[in-house]
Design a protein around this motif. Structure first.
Motif, PDB file in Angstrom:
ATOM      1  N   TYR A  23     -25.604  -4.567  -0.545  1.00 52.46           N
ATOM      2  CA  TYR A  23     -25.375  -5.944  -0.976  1.00 52.46           C
ATOM      3  C   TYR A  23     -25.446  -5.999  -2.498  1.00 52.46           C
ATOM      4  CZ  TYR A  23     -26.148  -7.286   3.905  1.00 52.46           C
ATOM      5  OH  TYR A  23     -26.055  -7.422   5.273  1.00 52.46           O
ATOM      6  N   HIS A  24     -24.495  -6.694  -3.088  1.00 52.29           N
ATOM      7  CA  HIS A  24     -24.433  -6.775  -4.544  1.00 52.29           C
ATOM      8  C   HIS A  24     -25.394  -7.859  -5.030  1.00 52.29           C
ATOM      9  CE1 HIS A  24     -21.581  -6.657  -8.308  1.00 52.29           C
ATOM     10  NE2 HIS A  24     -22.820  -6.278  -8.570  1.00 52.29           N
ATOM     11  N   VAL A  25     -26.672  -7.609  -4.823  1.00 50.83           N
ATOM     12  CA  VAL A  25     -27.710  -8.518  -5.269  1.00 50.83           C
ATOM     13  C   VAL A  25     -28.951  -7.704  -5.617  1.00 50.83           C
ATOM     14  CG1 VAL A  25     -28.408  -8.958  -2.871  1.00 50.83           C
ATOM     15  CG2 VAL A  25     -29.188 -10.493  -4.695  1.00 50.83           C
ATOM     16  N   GLY A  26     -29.441  -7.905  -6.824  1.00 48.78           N
ATOM     17  CA  GLY A  26     -30.669  -7.264  -7.267  1.00 48.78           C
ATOM     18  C   GLY A  26     -31.508  -8.273  -8.024  1.00 48.78           C
ATOM     19  N   SER A  27     -32.514  -7.791  -8.699  1.00 46.31           N
ATOM     20  CA  SER A  27     -33.423  -8.716  -9.374  1.00 46.31           C
ATOM     21  C   SER A  27     -32.751  -9.498 -10.499  1.00 46.31           C
ATOM     22  CB  SER A  27     -34.636  -7.953  -9.913  1.00 46.31           C
ATOM     23  OG  SER A  27     -34.236  -6.942 -10.822  1.00 46.31           O
ATOM     24  N   LYS A  28     -31.648  -8.983 -11.038  1.00 48.42           N
ATOM     25  CA  LYS A  28     -31.000  -9.711 -12.123  1.00 48.42           C
ATOM     26  C   LYS A  28     -30.283 -10.968 -11.633  1.00 48.42           C
ATOM     27  CE  LYS A  28     -26.353  -7.695 -12.580  1.00 48.42           C
ATOM     28  NZ  LYS A  28     -26.318  -6.721 -11.473  1.00 48.42           N
ATOM     29  N   SER A  36     -38.501  -6.749 -13.348  1.00 51.34           N
ATOM     30  CA  SER A  36     -38.112  -5.707 -12.414  1.00 51.34           C
ATOM     31  C   SER A  36     -38.218  -6.216 -10.980  1.00 51.34           C
ATOM     32  CB  SER A  36     -38.983  -4.466 -12.611  1.00 51.34           C
ATOM     33  OG  SER A  36     -38.790  -3.934 -13.912  1.00 51.34           O
ATOM     34  N   PRO A  37     -37.670  -5.500 -10.027  1.00 52.79           N
ATOM     35  CA  PRO A  37     -37.556  -6.034  -8.664  1.00 52.79           C
ATOM     36  C   PRO A  37     -38.836  -6.491  -7.996  1.00 52.79           C
ATOM     37  CG  PRO A  37     -36.074  -4.192  -8.911  1.00 52.79           C
ATOM     38  CD  PRO A  37     -36.876  -4.259 -10.177  1.00 52.79           C
ATOM     39  N   ILE A  38     -39.979  -5.904  -8.301  1.00 52.12           N
ATOM     40  CA  ILE A  38     -41.203  -6.332  -7.618  1.00 52.12           C
ATOM     41  C   ILE A  38     -41.536  -7.781  -7.936  1.00 52.12           C
ATOM     42  CG2 ILE A  38     -42.883  -5.665  -9.363  1.00 52.12           C
ATOM     43  CD1 ILE A  38     -43.205  -5.005  -5.596  1.00 52.12           C
ATOM     44  N   GLY A  39     -41.123  -8.261  -9.116  1.00 53.21           N
ATOM     45  CA  GLY A  39     -41.298  -9.659  -9.479  1.00 53.21           C
ATOM     46  C   GLY A  39     -42.750 -10.073  -9.621  1.00 53.21           C
ATOM     47  N   LYS A  40     -42.960 -11.372  -9.606  1.00 52.38           N
ATOM     48  CA  LYS A  40     -44.300 -11.934  -9.731  1.00 52.38           C
ATOM     49  C   LYS A  40     -44.688 -12.599  -8.413  1.00 52.38           C
ATOM     50  CE  LYS A  40     -44.113 -12.637 -14.729  1.00 52.38           C
ATOM     51  NZ  LYS A  40     -44.310 -13.571 -15.860  1.00 52.38           N
ATOM     52  N   GLU A  41     -45.837 -12.178  -7.888  1.00 54.57           N
ATOM     53  CA  GLU A  41     -46.215 -12.632  -6.553  1.00 54.57           C
ATOM     54  C   GLU A  41     -46.417 -14.143  -6.471  1.00 54.57           C
ATOM     55  OE1 GLU A  41     -50.080 -10.675  -8.124  1.00 54.57           O
ATOM     56  OE2 GLU A  41     -47.930 -10.648  -8.541  1.00 54.57           O
ATOM     57  N   GLN A  42     -46.766 -14.786  -7.584  1.00 58.16           N
ATOM     58  CA  GLN A  42     -46.982 -16.223  -7.511  1.00 58.16           C
ATOM     59  C   GLN A  42     -45.690 -16.963  -7.189  1.00 58.16           C
ATOM     60  OE1 GLN A  42     -47.426 -14.393 -10.304  1.00 58.16           O
ATOM     61  NE2 GLN A  42     -47.013 -15.556 -12.184  1.00 58.16           N
ATOM     62  N   THR A  77     -38.683 -14.799  -9.469  1.00 59.21           N
ATOM     63  CA  THR A  77     -38.459 -13.356  -9.497  1.00 59.21           C
ATOM     64  C   THR A  77     -39.115 -12.697  -8.287  1.00 59.21           C
ATOM     65  OG1 THR A  77     -40.432 -12.915 -10.843  1.00 59.21           O
ATOM     66  CG2 THR A  77     -38.366 -13.342 -12.014  1.00 59.21           C
ATOM     67  N   GLY A  78     -38.543 -11.575  -7.872  1.00 60.70           N
ATOM     68  CA  GLY A  78     -39.060 -10.838  -6.725  1.00 60.70           C
ATOM     69  C   GLY A  78     -38.345 -11.152  -5.425  1.00 60.70           C
ATOM     70  N   PHE A  79     -37.370 -12.083  -5.450  1.00 62.85           N
ATOM     71  CA  PHE A  79     -36.690 -12.473  -4.220  1.00 62.85           C
ATOM     72  C   PHE A  79     -35.901 -11.319  -3.599  1.00 62.85           C
ATOM     73  CE2 PHE A  79     -36.141 -17.127  -2.990  1.00 62.85           C
ATOM     74  CZ  PHE A  79     -37.417 -17.470  -3.387  1.00 62.85           C
ATOM     75  N   ALA A  80     -35.145 -10.578  -4.393  1.00 61.20           N
ATOM     76  CA  ALA A  80     -34.312  -9.498  -3.838  1.00 61.20           C
ATOM     77  C   ALA A  80     -35.186  -8.443  -3.166  1.00 61.20           C
ATOM     78  CB  ALA A  80     -33.449  -8.879  -4.931  1.00 61.20           C
TER      79      ALA A  80
END
Length: 469
Positions: free
Chosen positions: A57-62, A183-189, A69-72
């Protein structure tokens, strides 16, 4: 000495010729589009009774909202929860019972799911991926479960791991505008704050056939695959929501940036990161070879000079992020006991200056070309490697046949090109320097004058495979 050098060059040329002959074996494939926009690539290989099925799928953190952030990466996990027709937690059980394996990973640019199975299980893999695309189970139970999983992954793999926050520190400081800032891990909040409706909207936007490529590689027939694909994917509706893509451009960096970061580590680390072109450009390939020169293998310049000879580092490496948008060339050294970060930085920059001033030798050039060919060939030795490369080439460059032709782009790179890109991109004005230091040094009055980064910055990763459900 001269005779040995001659024989070395002769052997290198011979290996280059043999490798080139191996590389000429064309990987044949078929590609087409379904009416719903799903791009399909089929690559038959009957050498082993194995098949790899993958969906990129053409979806990443950007592609994420900066406040979400972190959704992907979260969806990489969430889409293993099950579907309307697959019970919660059954994905792994289906594949393992069939003698196969599956996994997924997320980068800043895309999300990739795959299964590797005995070829008589092709239909099951295609059914399971179609369920993920159309009927994924996105509910409060799954969301709450994966919130806990992602937090635990972050804690174990990054927060409590030496140098675990390194990647995040680099990207937060290297980018000012473009959404590679996280980055992909994002912010948990943000994952905690998100509502079920927001997750559903993300799913309906990005996990649609017109934003995906399905690749099958291995032991199957084209007719068989096409019939199954029509059966399981033909009726999936095309996504109707606009797929957002970043339109901002990262401004040119015009001054060196320096950051001190303190963490629970024993040895200082030095990171030097330079902005570099996106994948597929001519200079990208020259920089890839330059990176190999510095750090690939025991005979690389970093290894021979900084680790072995000077013994200033226990480890020294360099890697170039081949991103869809302009990325980074990252050089990393972990200092030896008793070595100061400034001394290690000096040695790392000295090796770069040697290339900028003197270029590389013919022997080094032949070695680099050999390495490039060997790496290129080895990537395509397994069905999953072929599937990954076909999907990547199509998604980012619109040309799946680069699996056969990209090696030619490396061959076009000259010694002069490598010296040229070193002088063009590896400049003081274009770099970020990070000192990743033990917390014990934070209050010793040894500040070098560089601004301090927060020691509580979130940890990130550019690839994170899902925890097994």
């Amino acid at each position: 000495m001269k005779r040995n050098a001659f024989y070395s060059l002769l052997l290198g040329a011979s290996m280059l010729t043999m490798s080139a002959q191996q590389a000429k074996a064309t990987i044949k494939f078929t590609e087409y589009n379904l009416p719903n926009g799903l791009h399909v690539i089929l690559q038959e290989d009957h050498s082993t009774p194995i098949v790899a099925v993958s969906v990129m799928y053409h979806v990443g953190s950007k592609n994420e909202d900066p406040q979400r952030t972190g959704f992907a990466h979260f969806f990489e996990h969430l889409l293993f929860e099950g579907s309307d027709n697959i019970k919660r937690g059954e994905y792994m059980k289906f594949i393992q019972a069939a003698g196969g394996q599956l996994n997924a990973n997320t980068t800043q640019d895309r999300t990739f799911y795959f299964e590797i199975l005995p070829s008589n299980q092709l239909e099951m893999a295609l059914w399971m991926e179609s369920e993920r695309m159309l009927h994924a189970k996105i509910d409060d139970i799954g969301v709450e479960t994966q919130r806990k999983v992602v937090k635990e992954e972050k804690k174990q793999s990054y927060d409590n791991r030496p140098y675990g926050q390194l990647i995040n520190v680099i990207f937060e400081n290297a980018y000012t505008t473009y959404p590679y800032k996280w980055s992909p891990i994002g912010k948990e909040q943000y994952i905690d704050q998100a509502t079920l409706g927001e997750f559903m909207n993300f799913y309906k936007t990005f996990y649609v056939p017109n934003n995906a490529v399905l690749v099958i590689s291995g032991d199957f027939t084209e007719e068989q695959a096409k019939n199954l694909i029509a059966k399981y994917y033909g009726d999936i509706p095309k996504g109707t929501m606009a797929i957002p893509r970043p339109t901002v451009v990262e401004p040119e960096q015009k001054a060196e940036k320096r950051v001190n970061f303190y963490d629970n580590v024993q040895l200082p680390a030095v990171i030097v990161a330079y902005h570099t072109p996106k994948q597929g450009t001519d200079d990208y390939y020259a920089i890839q070879l330059l990176t190999q020169l510095l750090s690939q293998g025991k005979s690389s310049r970093f290894e021979k000079e900084i680790v072995d000879k000077q013994q200033k580092a226990v480890q020294a490496a360099a890697f170039d992020l081949g991103n869809e948008a302009p990325g980074l060339n990252i050089m990393l050294g972990i200092a030896n006991v008793g070595i100061k970060a400034a001394d290690l930085e000096q040695s790392m920059l000295a090796e770069i200056e040697k290339v900028k001033k003197d270029g590389i030798t013919e022997e080094e050039y032949i070695k680099l070309q050999n390495q490039a060919e060997s790496d290129f060939i080895s990537q395509n030795q397994k069905d999953i490697g072929v599937a990954t490369n076909l999907a990547t080439y199509y998604t980012f460059q619109g040309d799946a046949n680069l699996i056969n032709t990209e090696l030619d782009r490396y061959k076009k790179v000259t010694k002069e090109d490598i010296k040229r890109v070193a002088n063009k991109y590896l400049t003081k004005e274009n770099r970020l320097v990070v000192y990743y230091l033990p917390k014990s040094e934070e209050n010793k009055g040894k500040d070098t004058g560089t601004p301090k980064a927060s020691t509580k910055a979130p940890v990130t990763t550019d690839k994170a495979a899902p925890k097994k459900k």
